[in-house]
Scaffold this motif. Structure first.
Motif, PDB file in Angstrom:
ATOM      1  N   LEU A  45       0.762  -1.087   0.075  1.00  0.00           N
ATOM      2  CA  LEU A  45       0.083   0.023   0.255  1.00  0.00           C
ATOM      3  C   LEU A  45       0.908   1.292  -0.171  1.00  0.00           C
ATOM      4  CD1 LEU A  45      -2.920   1.351   0.308  1.00  0.00           C
ATOM      5  CD2 LEU A  45      -2.540   1.308   2.896  1.00  0.00           C
ATOM      6  N   LEU A  46       0.803   2.127  -0.966  1.00  0.00           N
ATOM      7  CA  LEU A  46       1.477   3.532  -1.013  1.00  0.00           C
ATOM      8  C   LEU A  46       0.631   4.592  -0.778  1.00  0.00           C
ATOM      9  CD1 LEU A  46       2.982   1.631  -2.689  1.00  0.00           C
ATOM     10  CD2 LEU A  46       4.064   3.478  -4.128  1.00  0.00           C
ATOM     11  N   VAL A  47       0.893   5.306   0.174  1.00  0.00           N
ATOM     12  CA  VAL A  47      -0.084   6.383   0.674  1.00  0.00           C
ATOM     13  C   VAL A  47       0.702   7.859   0.581  1.00  0.00           C
ATOM     14  CG1 VAL A  47      -1.027   7.549   2.457  1.00  0.00           C
ATOM     15  CG2 VAL A  47      -1.152   5.043   2.586  1.00  0.00           C
ATOM     16  N   GLU A  48       0.123   8.738  -0.291  1.00  0.00           N
ATOM     17  CA  GLU A  48       0.702  10.027  -0.396  1.00  0.00           C
ATOM     18  C   GLU A  48       1.420  10.771   0.880  1.00  0.00           C
ATOM     19  OE1 GLU A  48       0.038  14.192  -2.922  1.00  0.00           O
ATOM     20  OE2 GLU A  48      -1.579  13.223  -2.181  1.00  0.00           O
ATOM     21  N   GLY A  49       2.659  11.224   0.863  1.00  0.00           N
ATOM     22  CA  GLY A  49       3.222  11.845   1.850  1.00  0.00           C
ATOM     23  C   GLY A  49       3.871  10.947   2.746  1.00  0.00           C
ATOM     24  N   ARG A  50       3.634   9.649   2.576  1.00  0.00           N
ATOM     25  CA  ARG A  50       4.369   8.621   3.466  1.00  0.00           C
ATOM     26  C   ARG A  50       5.260   7.870   2.589  1.00  0.00           C
ATOM     27  NH1 ARG A  50       5.804   8.366   8.435  1.00  0.00           N
ATOM     28  NH2 ARG A  50       5.922   6.095   9.331  1.00  0.00           N
ATOM     29  N   HIS A  51       4.711   7.332   1.242  1.00  0.00           N
ATOM     30  CA  HIS A  51       5.618   6.578   0.384  1.00  0.00           C
ATOM     31  C   HIS A  51       6.182   7.306  -0.794  1.00  0.00           C
ATOM     32  CE1 HIS A  51       3.026   3.546   2.711  1.00  0.00           C
ATOM     33  NE2 HIS A  51       4.193   2.814   2.992  1.00  0.00           N
ATOM     34  N   PHE A  52       5.311   8.342  -1.199  1.00  0.00           N
ATOM     35  CA  PHE A  52       5.874   9.258  -2.398  1.00  0.00           C
ATOM     36  C   PHE A  52       5.382  10.616  -1.990  1.00  0.00           C
ATOM     37  CE2 PHE A  52       1.604   7.393  -2.994  1.00  0.00           C
ATOM     38  CZ  PHE A  52       0.866   8.582  -3.389  1.00  0.00           C
ATOM     39  N   LEU A  53       6.168  11.561  -2.769  1.00  0.00           N
ATOM     40  CA  LEU A  53       5.839  12.992  -2.503  1.00  0.00           C
ATOM     41  C   LEU A  53       4.583  13.352  -3.444  1.00  0.00           C
ATOM     42  CD1 LEU A  53       9.530  14.073  -2.495  1.00  0.00           C
ATOM     43  CD2 LEU A  53       8.041  13.772  -0.497  1.00  0.00           C
ATOM     44  N   SER A  54       4.193  14.478  -3.038  1.00  0.00           N
ATOM     45  CA  SER A  54       3.063  14.950  -4.008  1.00  0.00           C
ATOM     46  C   SER A  54       3.468  15.462  -5.275  1.00  0.00           C
ATOM     47  CB  SER A  54       2.225  16.266  -3.250  1.00  0.00           C
ATOM     48  OG  SER A  54       3.077  17.245  -3.143  1.00  0.00           O
ATOM     49  N   THR A  55       4.756  15.783  -5.488  1.00  0.00           N
ATOM     50  CA  THR A  55       5.517  16.214  -6.651  1.00  0.00           C
ATOM     51  C   THR A  55       5.941  15.278  -7.453  1.00  0.00           C
ATOM     52  OG1 THR A  55       7.560  16.529  -5.607  1.00  0.00           O
ATOM     53  CG2 THR A  55       6.301  18.366  -5.308  1.00  0.00           C
ATOM     54  N   VAL A  56       5.685  13.961  -7.316  1.00  0.00           N
ATOM     55  CA  VAL A  56       6.062  12.918  -8.264  1.00  0.00           C
ATOM     56  C   VAL A  56       5.227  12.983  -9.453  1.00  0.00           C
ATOM     57  CG1 VAL A  56       4.790  11.107  -7.256  1.00  0.00           C
ATOM     58  CG2 VAL A  56       6.698  10.451  -8.222  1.00  0.00           C
ATOM     59  N   ALA A  57       6.134  12.600 -10.449  1.00  0.00           N
ATOM     60  CA  ALA A  57       5.491  12.605 -11.783  1.00  0.00           C
ATOM     61  C   ALA A  57       4.462  11.336 -11.846  1.00  0.00           C
ATOM     62  CB  ALA A  57       6.478  12.449 -13.007  1.00  0.00           C
TER      63      ALA A  57
END
Length: 318
Positions: A45-57
């Motif tokens: 499970l990938l959650v924004e702000g925990r596993h990836f940044l909001s700026t990721v393409a």
């Protein structure tokens, strides 16, 4: 007119299947397993702000969402078959969906892994993928097979993803290296071909998702053994090697998000390990040895013990 749930699925995620008996469109997908094979499955499970940044393409996010699951299959020595996708979106954003689905399917097609079902809903951005693979009965690579005397190996290079993260955090200036390091964090390459080549060669394996020492520790506990690791033998990029040694060790030993394989094999299997790496087009490097005494001992290139603590990532402690 804004897309509804089923139009969204039809436009961006419905594709014909070639390996699955039945894919998207029914209550369940059907996967046929060849005789003598076992089903391997894993969920992330990938959650924004925990596993990836909001700026990721979006393309990179689609890639990474599947890559972290394929990496689990690689560590098991399993061949990918198919996957399901659960996607929560704050709103329908077609530009995001277009990029996300292209990145997702590009990696899926490269590994012959078909999307066979899932769910969509409104909510904070989160991506859940369950992947399915097959492995011959009794041939899976496990965490419990390491034995005293085995060599500890790692694939590829470690630490660039952590270095990129520290750049995002403002803890280190990366200059012109930033964009290439960001790719390491946001677009990891799952070592599926290496995992397949290591079946019958490696005695134990795990993928490096939360940090080398922490993930290797899972192998040691399951196998009931210890290990001695040469911190300075862990492979790293020239960009990381140009940083102070303390930074190099933090990034390579506790970095996480590398999605390389750390595995063990008897010393007599060294040639077979190197052939497996060559067949998979992936560098493999010996970094230590399994010992009978429990615990993980980290030394430098001279064999001197290092007293520092390099904790791995933990979702509820970090």
């Amino acid at each position: 007119m804004a897309l509804g749930e089923f139009e969204l699925i039809e436009r961006y995620f419905t594709r014909p299947t070639a390996r699955a008996v039945l894919g998207i469109g029914d209550d369940c997908a059907l996967l046929a397993i060849a005789p003598g094979q076992q089903l391997a499955t894993s969920t992330d499970l990938l959650v924004e702000g925990r596993h990836f940044l909001s700026t990721v393409a979006p393309e990179r996010l689609g890639h990474k969402a599947l890559a972290v699951n394929l990496s689990d299959l690689a560590a098991c020595g399993a061949r990918p078959l198919g996957f399901t996708l659960a996607l929560a979106l704050p709103a329908v954003d077609e530009a995001f969906l277009d990029g996300f689905s292209r990145g997702l399917f590009a990696l899926a097609e490269a590994h012959g892994c078909e999307l066979v079902g899932g769910d969509t809903t409104r909510g904070p951005l989160a991506i859940g993928i369950t992947v399915y693979g097959e492995v011959p009965a009794g041939a899976a690579l496990l965490r419990s097979g390491a034995r005293p005397g085995d060599t500890v190996w790692v694939s590829g290079r470690l630490g660039d993803a952590r270095l990129a993260l520290e750049g995002f955090r403002g803890h280190v200036s990366l200059g012109e290296d930033f964009e290439s390091l960001r790719v390491a964090m946001e677009e990891p390459q799952p070592r599926v071909a290496l995992g397949l080549a290591l079946r019958g060669v490696a005695s134990a394996a795990i993928d490096v998702s939360d940090g080398l020492l922490g993930d290797l520790g899972h192998v040691l506990r399951r196998s009931g053994v210890g290990a001695r690791i040469d911190a300075d033998a862990v492979p790293r990029s020239a960009r990381l090697a140009a940083r102070p040694l303390a930074w190099q060790r933090v990034c390579t030993l506790a970095g996480g998000d590398d999605y390389e394989l750390v595995f063990t094999a008897p010393p007599a299997a060294e040639d077979a390990v190197r052939r497996a790496g060559a067949a998979a087009g992936t560098a493999v490097t010996p970094i230590g040895r399994i010992e009978a005494e429990a615990g993980l001992r980290v030394v430098d290139a001279r064999g001197e013990p290092l007293a520092e603590d390099w904790p791995s990532f933990d979702h509820f402690k970090s």
